[in-house]
Motif scaffolding. Structure first.
Motif, PDB file in Angstrom:
ATOM      1  N   SER A  25     -10.431  -6.184   3.738  1.00 24.50           N
ATOM      2  CA  SER A  25     -10.958  -5.436   2.601  1.00 24.50           C
ATOM      3  C   SER A  25     -10.544  -3.961   2.607  1.00 24.50           C
ATOM      4  O   SER A  25     -10.204  -3.411   1.587  1.00 24.50           O
ATOM      5  N   HIS A  26     -10.523  -3.329   3.803  1.00 26.52           N
ATOM      6  CA  HIS A  26     -10.146  -1.917   3.835  1.00 26.52           C
ATOM      7  C   HIS A  26      -8.712  -1.711   3.349  1.00 26.52           C
ATOM      8  O   HIS A  26      -8.405  -0.694   2.764  1.00 26.52           O
ATOM      9  N   SER A  27      -7.855  -2.701   3.627  1.00 29.68           N
ATOM     10  CA  SER A  27      -6.452  -2.527   3.231  1.00 29.68           C
ATOM     11  C   SER A  27      -6.281  -2.670   1.720  1.00 29.68           C
ATOM     12  O   SER A  27      -5.222  -2.382   1.190  1.00 29.68           O
ATOM     13  N   ASP A  28      -7.327  -3.111   1.033  1.00 30.11           N
ATOM     14  CA  ASP A  28      -7.221  -3.255  -0.420  1.00 30.11           C
ATOM     15  C   ASP A  28      -7.801  -2.052  -1.164  1.00 30.11           C
ATOM     16  O   ASP A  28      -7.943  -2.100  -2.379  1.00 30.11           O
ATOM     17  N   ILE A  29      -8.146  -1.002  -0.455  1.00 28.69           N
ATOM     18  CA  ILE A  29      -8.739   0.158  -1.127  1.00 28.69           C
ATOM     19  C   ILE A  29      -7.630   1.080  -1.637  1.00 28.69           C
ATOM     20  O   ILE A  29      -6.683   1.388  -0.912  1.00 28.69           O
ATOM     21  N   LYS A  30      -7.789   1.488  -2.880  1.00 27.10           N
ATOM     22  CA  LYS A  30      -6.799   2.389  -3.488  1.00 27.10           C
ATOM     23  C   LYS A  30      -7.509   3.648  -4.006  1.00 27.10           C
ATOM     24  O   LYS A  30      -8.590   3.558  -4.580  1.00 27.10           O
ATOM     25  N   LEU A  31      -6.885   4.793  -3.801  1.00 25.95           N
ATOM     26  CA  LEU A  31      -7.435   6.067  -4.284  1.00 25.95           C
ATOM     27  C   LEU A  31      -6.472   6.649  -5.317  1.00 25.95           C
ATOM     28  O   LEU A  31      -5.317   6.951  -5.006  1.00 25.95           O
ATOM     29  N   LEU A  66     -10.508   7.907  -8.818  1.00 22.56           N
ATOM     30  CA  LEU A  66     -10.972   6.521  -8.939  1.00 22.56           C
ATOM     31  C   LEU A  66     -10.689   5.829  -7.614  1.00 22.56           C
ATOM     32  O   LEU A  66      -9.554   5.875  -7.127  1.00 22.56           O
ATOM     33  N   ILE A  67     -11.721   5.242  -7.028  1.00 22.92           N
ATOM     34  CA  ILE A  67     -11.545   4.477  -5.803  1.00 22.92           C
ATOM     35  C   ILE A  67     -11.762   3.012  -6.154  1.00 22.92           C
ATOM     36  O   ILE A  67     -12.839   2.612  -6.598  1.00 22.92           O
ATOM     37  N   ARG A  68     -10.705   2.211  -5.973  1.00 23.15           N
ATOM     38  CA  ARG A  68     -10.794   0.775  -6.276  1.00 23.15           C
ATOM     39  C   ARG A  68     -10.954   0.021  -4.970  1.00 23.15           C
ATOM     40  O   ARG A  68     -10.118   0.119  -4.069  1.00 23.15           O
ATOM     41  N   HIS A  69     -12.056  -0.695  -4.867  1.00 26.88           N
ATOM     42  CA  HIS A  69     -12.428  -1.419  -3.658  1.00 26.88           C
ATOM     43  C   HIS A  69     -12.631  -2.877  -4.081  1.00 26.88           C
ATOM     44  O   HIS A  69     -13.032  -3.124  -5.228  1.00 26.88           O
ATOM     45  N   PRO A  70     -12.372  -3.831  -3.188  1.00 31.36           N
ATOM     46  CA  PRO A  70     -12.590  -5.234  -3.591  1.00 31.36           C
ATOM     47  C   PRO A  70     -13.992  -5.500  -4.140  1.00 31.36           C
ATOM     48  O   PRO A  70     -14.191  -6.413  -4.945  1.00 31.36           O
ATOM     49  N   LYS A  71     -14.967  -4.674  -3.744  1.00 32.12           N
ATOM     50  CA  LYS A  71     -16.335  -4.898  -4.245  1.00 32.12           C
ATOM     51  C   LYS A  71     -16.647  -4.108  -5.509  1.00 32.12           C
ATOM     52  O   LYS A  71     -17.778  -4.156  -5.996  1.00 32.12           O
ATOM     53  N   VAL A 205     -13.087   8.870   2.315  1.00 33.76           N
ATOM     54  CA  VAL A 205     -12.498   7.556   2.029  1.00 33.76           C
ATOM     55  C   VAL A 205     -11.591   7.178   3.191  1.00 33.76           C
ATOM     56  O   VAL A 205     -10.688   7.947   3.546  1.00 33.76           O
ATOM     57  N   ARG A 206     -11.839   6.032   3.781  1.00 33.52           N
ATOM     58  CA  ARG A 206     -11.024   5.577   4.915  1.00 33.52           C
ATOM     59  C   ARG A 206      -9.980   4.585   4.400  1.00 33.52           C
ATOM     60  O   ARG A 206     -10.308   3.454   4.033  1.00 33.52           O
ATOM     61  N   LEU A 207      -8.736   5.035   4.385  1.00 33.94           N
ATOM     62  CA  LEU A 207      -7.631   4.212   3.866  1.00 33.94           C
ATOM     63  C   LEU A 207      -6.777   3.708   5.028  1.00 33.94           C
ATOM     64  O   LEU A 207      -6.671   4.375   6.064  1.00 33.94           O
ATOM     65  N   VAL A 208      -6.163   2.561   4.834  1.00 35.84           N
ATOM     66  CA  VAL A 208      -5.401   1.960   5.940  1.00 35.84           C
ATOM     67  C   VAL A 208      -4.094   2.705   6.205  1.00 35.84           C
ATOM     68  O   VAL A 208      -3.817   3.109   7.329  1.00 35.84           O
ATOM     69  N   LYS A 209      -3.281   2.914   5.171  1.00 37.33           N
ATOM     70  CA  LYS A 209      -1.984   3.565   5.396  1.00 37.33           C
ATOM     71  C   LYS A 209      -2.110   5.081   5.412  1.00 37.33           C
ATOM     72  O   LYS A 209      -1.526   5.747   6.259  1.00 37.33           O
ATOM     73  N   PHE A 276      -0.903   5.632  -6.327  1.00 42.88           N
ATOM     74  CA  PHE A 276      -2.173   5.797  -5.610  1.00 42.88           C
ATOM     75  C   PHE A 276      -1.930   5.904  -4.113  1.00 42.88           C
ATOM     76  O   PHE A 276      -0.851   5.596  -3.613  1.00 42.88           O
ATOM     77  N   LEU A 277      -2.957   6.351  -3.407  1.00 46.63           N
ATOM     78  CA  LEU A 277      -2.961   6.302  -1.942  1.00 46.63           C
ATOM     79  C   LEU A 277      -3.639   4.995  -1.540  1.00 46.63           C
ATOM     80  O   LEU A 277      -4.615   4.583  -2.161  1.00 46.63           O
ATOM     81  N   ASP A 278      -3.147   4.373  -0.479  1.00 48.84           N
ATOM     82  CA  ASP A 278      -3.867   3.195   0.033  1.00 48.84           C
ATOM     83  C   ASP A 278      -3.792   3.157   1.550  1.00 48.84           C
ATOM     84  O   ASP A 278      -3.318   4.114   2.172  1.00 48.84           O
TER      85      ASP A 278
END
Ligand SMILES: [Zn+2]
Length: 278
Positions: A25-31, A66-71, A205-209, A276-278
């Motif tokens: 799920s964390h890897s699917d977060i986009k900022l 905008l933060i897009r999260h799977p939830k 916001v904790r992003l994977v990359k 976006f950042l991810d």
């Protein structure tokens, strides 16, 4: 007729897919950083208490995020009011000249999003450059520090800025004190950093990359203010000092990239929307 064996195989496949989605799920977060206007300051003297910027001018940016999260989606700040984009030269308020190039709603539409699709709305604080379009997001759950909530619906604040956010009074609201974990998985955390207003907040916001990113709200207005330790004269100086000390501890602990929201250089080094950042 489905055999028991194939039923078990299918169920275990579904379970493994569900598990993989949860784990990733964390890897699917986009900022996304959106252009929600600019602020030209014709005299910076109010940005410091000992005359450090007297007679100087500056140009600031005013993004929304905008933060897009799977939830779900979280909108962090709403910029200047969209109708400002229809004026020829924005609005002047004392030394502050606000302008808008493109509407927030137009940018969301580029991602096929309308306000009712946004699950969560949060504002770093309630000033009009951050709450401009808040009334459009009444169907979102409003996440707000309890002191900011009390302040925003108090008579003095309502009479100054209430037109921008009055409809949120009836929104489904989550009040928090020190911090709020938006998706309950430590990936997106709102932290109280009062001083600019009674319940100003920042967003981690904790992003994977891209790693950990912190959006400052107006805890700092510009990079030089962070270097020199200056703050707006109208801030609660003591509270701001404590909040900044907490903030710098979080930045160190999280090894976080700081985005000062009104700082042009910080905005310009973020991917240009709709990237976006991810
Ligand atoms: Zn601001």
């Amino acid at each position: 007729m489905i055999s028991t064996k194939s039923l078990i195989t299918t169920l275990s496949l579904i379970l493994s897919i569900l598990w993989a989605n949860k784990a990733s799920s964390h890897s699917d977060i986009k900022l996304y950083a959106m252009d929600c206007g600019t602020l030209d300051v014709s005299d910076m003297s109010s940005l410091a208490s000992e005359g450090q910027f007297d007679g100087q001018k500056t140009k600031m940016v005013n993004p929304c995020f905008l933060i897009r999260h799977p939830k779900g989606d979280l909108l962090w700040d709403t910029g200047h009011i969209d109708s400002m984009a229809d004026t020829s030269d924005g609005e002047v308020n004392g030394v502050w000249h606000s302008k808008m190039n493109i509407k927030l709603i137009t940018q969301l539409n580029l991602l096929a999003i309308t306000p009712k699709d946004i699950e969560y709305l949060s504002l770093s604080h309630i000033h009009p450059d951050h709450s401009g379009n808040a009334n459009k997001f009444v169907e979102s759950t409003f996440i707000v520090n309890e002191l900011e909530h009390k302040y925003m619906f108090s008579e003095p604040a309502k009479s100054m800025f209430g037109d921008y956010y009055s409809a949120l009074k009836n929104s489904k609201t989550i009040l928090f004190n020190a911090e709020h974990d938006v998706f309950n998985d430590s990936s997106v955390i709102i932290k109280s950093m009062p001083g600019h207003t009674p319940g100003s907040s920042v967003l981690l916001v904790r992003l994977v990359k891209a790693g950990n990113v912190i959006l400052t709200g107006d805890l700092y207005l510009h990079a030089r203010g962070r270097e020199l330790g200056t703050m707006l004269q109208h801030n609660d100086q003591e509270l701001t000092t404590v909040s900044r000390s907490n903030f710098e501890s979080v930045v160190n602990k999280e090894n976080a990239q700081v985005i000062i929201q009104h700082e042009k250089h910080d905005f310009e080094r973020l991917p240009k929307f709709p990237q976006f950042l991810d």
